[in-house]
Design a protein around this motif. Structure first.
Motif, PDB file in Angstrom:
ATOM      1  N   ILE A  66       0.834  -1.206   0.000  1.00  0.00           N
ATOM      2  CA  ILE A  66       0.000   0.000   0.000  1.00  0.00           C
ATOM      3  C   ILE A  66       0.870   1.258   0.000  1.00  0.00           C
ATOM      4  N   PRO A  67       1.859   1.366   0.895  1.00  0.00           N
ATOM      5  CA  PRO A  67       2.736   2.543   0.808  1.00  0.00           C
ATOM      6  C   PRO A  67       3.505   2.595  -0.516  1.00  0.00           C
ATOM      7  N   PHE A  68       3.999   1.437  -0.967  1.00  0.00           N
ATOM      8  CA  PHE A  68       4.744   1.395  -2.225  1.00  0.00           C
ATOM      9  C   PHE A  68       3.892   1.903  -3.386  1.00  0.00           C
ATOM     10  N   THR A  69       2.701   1.350  -3.522  1.00  0.00           N
ATOM     11  CA  THR A  69       1.824   1.722  -4.636  1.00  0.00           C
ATOM     12  C   THR A  69       1.393   3.178  -4.538  1.00  0.00           C
ATOM     13  N   SER A  70       1.115   3.631  -3.333  1.00  0.00           N
ATOM     14  CA  SER A  70       0.724   5.029  -3.155  1.00  0.00           C
ATOM     15  C   SER A  70       1.832   5.970  -3.608  1.00  0.00           C
ATOM     16  N   ILE A  71       3.046   5.692  -3.201  1.00  0.00           N
ATOM     17  CA  ILE A  71       4.181   6.529  -3.600  1.00  0.00           C
ATOM     18  C   ILE A  71       4.417   6.426  -5.101  1.00  0.00           C
ATOM     19  N   GLN A  72       4.414   5.196  -5.629  1.00  0.00           N
ATOM     20  CA  GLN A  72       4.705   4.998  -7.049  1.00  0.00           C
ATOM     21  C   GLN A  72       3.715   5.739  -7.938  1.00  0.00           C
ATOM     22  N   PHE A  73       2.424   5.560  -7.707  1.00  0.00           N
ATOM     23  CA  PHE A  73       1.448   6.176  -8.604  1.00  0.00           C
ATOM     24  C   PHE A  73       1.341   7.686  -8.414  1.00  0.00           C
ATOM     25  N   LEU A  74       1.521   8.163  -7.200  1.00  0.00           N
ATOM     26  CA  LEU A  74       1.527   9.607  -6.980  1.00  0.00           C
ATOM     27  C   LEU A  74       2.688  10.247  -7.732  1.00  0.00           C
ATOM     28  N   LEU A  75       3.876   9.689  -7.570  1.00  0.00           N
ATOM     29  CA  LEU A  75       5.049  10.224  -8.248  1.00  0.00           C
ATOM     30  C   LEU A  75       4.948  10.058  -9.761  1.00  0.00           C
ATOM     31  N   TYR A  76       4.406   8.928 -10.211  1.00  0.00           N
ATOM     32  CA  TYR A  76       4.231   8.685 -11.647  1.00  0.00           C
ATOM     33  C   TYR A  76       3.354   9.765 -12.276  1.00  0.00           C
ATOM     34  N   GLU A  77       2.223  10.038 -11.651  1.00  0.00           N
ATOM     35  CA  GLU A  77       1.315  11.054 -12.190  1.00  0.00           C
ATOM     36  C   GLU A  77       1.930  12.445 -12.134  1.00  0.00           C
ATOM     37  N   LEU A  78       2.647  12.754 -11.059  1.00  0.00           N
ATOM     38  CA  LEU A  78       3.307  14.051 -10.970  1.00  0.00           C
ATOM     39  C   LEU A  78       4.372  14.213 -12.054  1.00  0.00           C
ATOM     40  N   LEU A  79       5.169  13.177 -12.260  1.00  0.00           N
ATOM     41  CA  LEU A  79       6.203  13.239 -13.297  1.00  0.00           C
ATOM     42  C   LEU A  79       5.598  13.372 -14.688  1.00  0.00           C
ATOM     43  N   ARG A  80       4.563  12.584 -14.959  1.00  0.00           N
ATOM     44  CA  ARG A  80       3.906  12.658 -16.274  1.00  0.00           C
ATOM     45  C   ARG A  80       3.301  14.033 -16.514  1.00  0.00           C
ATOM     46  N   ARG A  81       2.639  14.569 -15.512  1.00  0.00           N
ATOM     47  CA  ARG A  81       2.034  15.888 -15.641  1.00  0.00           C
ATOM     48  C   ARG A  81       3.093  16.956 -15.897  1.00  0.00           C
ATOM     49  N   GLN A  82       4.177  16.907 -15.147  1.00  0.00           N
ATOM     50  CA  GLN A  82       5.256  17.881 -15.310  1.00  0.00           C
ATOM     51  C   GLN A  82       5.900  17.743 -16.689  1.00  0.00           C
ATOM     52  N   LEU A  83       6.090  16.523 -17.141  1.00  0.00           N
ATOM     53  CA  LEU A  83       6.671  16.281 -18.457  1.00  0.00           C
ATOM     54  C   LEU A  83       5.742  16.772 -19.562  1.00  0.00           C
ATOM     55  N   SER A  84       4.455  16.569 -19.400  1.00  0.00           N
ATOM     56  CA  SER A  84       3.478  17.049 -20.380  1.00  0.00           C
ATOM     57  C   SER A  84       3.492  18.570 -20.474  1.00  0.00           C
ATOM     58  N   ILE A  85       3.634  19.230 -19.351  1.00  0.00           N
ATOM     59  CA  ILE A  85       3.691  20.697 -19.338  1.00  0.00           C
ATOM     60  C   ILE A  85       4.945  21.170 -20.071  1.00  0.00           C
ATOM     61  N   GLN A  86       6.066  20.513 -19.805  1.00  0.00           N
ATOM     62  CA  GLN A  86       7.327  20.934 -20.412  1.00  0.00           C
ATOM     63  C   GLN A  86       7.391  20.646 -21.908  1.00  0.00           C
ATOM     64  N   THR A  87       6.843  19.498 -22.319  1.00  0.00           N
ATOM     65  CA  THR A  87       6.919  19.129 -23.740  1.00  0.00           C
ATOM     66  C   THR A  87       5.722  19.614 -24.540  1.00  0.00           C
ATOM     67  N   GLY A  88       4.634  19.926 -23.874  1.00  0.00           N
ATOM     68  CA  GLY A  88       3.424  20.360 -24.562  1.00  0.00           C
ATOM     69  C   GLY A  88       2.670  19.227 -25.228  1.00  0.00           C
ATOM     70  N   GLN A  89       3.005  17.998 -24.914  1.00  0.00           N
ATOM     71  CA  GLN A  89       2.326  16.826 -25.478  1.00  0.00           C
ATOM     72  C   GLN A  89       1.343  16.263 -24.466  1.00  0.00           C
ATOM     73  N   GLN A  90       0.116  16.058 -24.917  1.00  0.00           N
ATOM     74  CA  GLN A  90      -0.911  15.475 -24.056  1.00  0.00           C
ATOM     75  C   GLN A  90      -1.638  14.424 -24.852  1.00  0.00           C
ATOM     76  N   PRO A  91      -1.678  13.178 -24.544  1.00  0.00           N
ATOM     77  CA  PRO A  91      -0.984  12.507 -23.455  1.00  0.00           C
ATOM     78  C   PRO A  91       0.483  12.268 -23.785  1.00  0.00           C
TER      79      PRO A  91
END
Length: 118
Positions: free
Chosen positions: A4-29
């Protein structure tokens, strides 16, 4: 205990990284290879941070005949074997889960992209 802690950290960080990368590259998804990179980083980080919980779970499973009191088991391991025992296998676990995160989340995003047709 550890997933539960592992999955919570992994998916939270995954979504944050993807969102930040999308903002920087301008690609969605994000393309699947970017999702794989984000999955690798987030999985590796989550694996490293939750290694003590994984180690504690393994020790409890090895000694099932003794009633497992997690807090006391954790303290005993720390006092008798030190901090390094709690992070035993951290490099191997981090690398293994980083690779798994890249494959799993990269394949997930690729499949989602193909199914949705966008």
């Amino acid at each position: 205990m550890g997933w539960i802690p592992f999955t919570s950290i992994q998916f939270l960080l995954y979504e944050l990284l993807r969102r930040q990368l999308s903002i920087q590259t301008g690609q969605q998804p994000s393309p699947a290879y970017e999702a794989a990179i984000c999955g690798s980083i987030s999985g590796g980080f989550a694996a490293a941070v939750t290694t003590p919980l994984d180690m504690l779970k393994t020790r409890v499973m090895l000694y099932l005949r003794v009633k497992p009191i997690l807090r006391s088991r954790f303290v005993t391991i720390y006092r008798t074997e030190g901090l390094t025992a709690l992070f035993a296998r951290v490099i191997a676990r981090t690398m293994w889960i980083s690779a798994g995160g890249a494959v799993f989340l990269g394949a997930y995003e690729w499949s989602l992209y193909r199914i949705m047709g966008s």
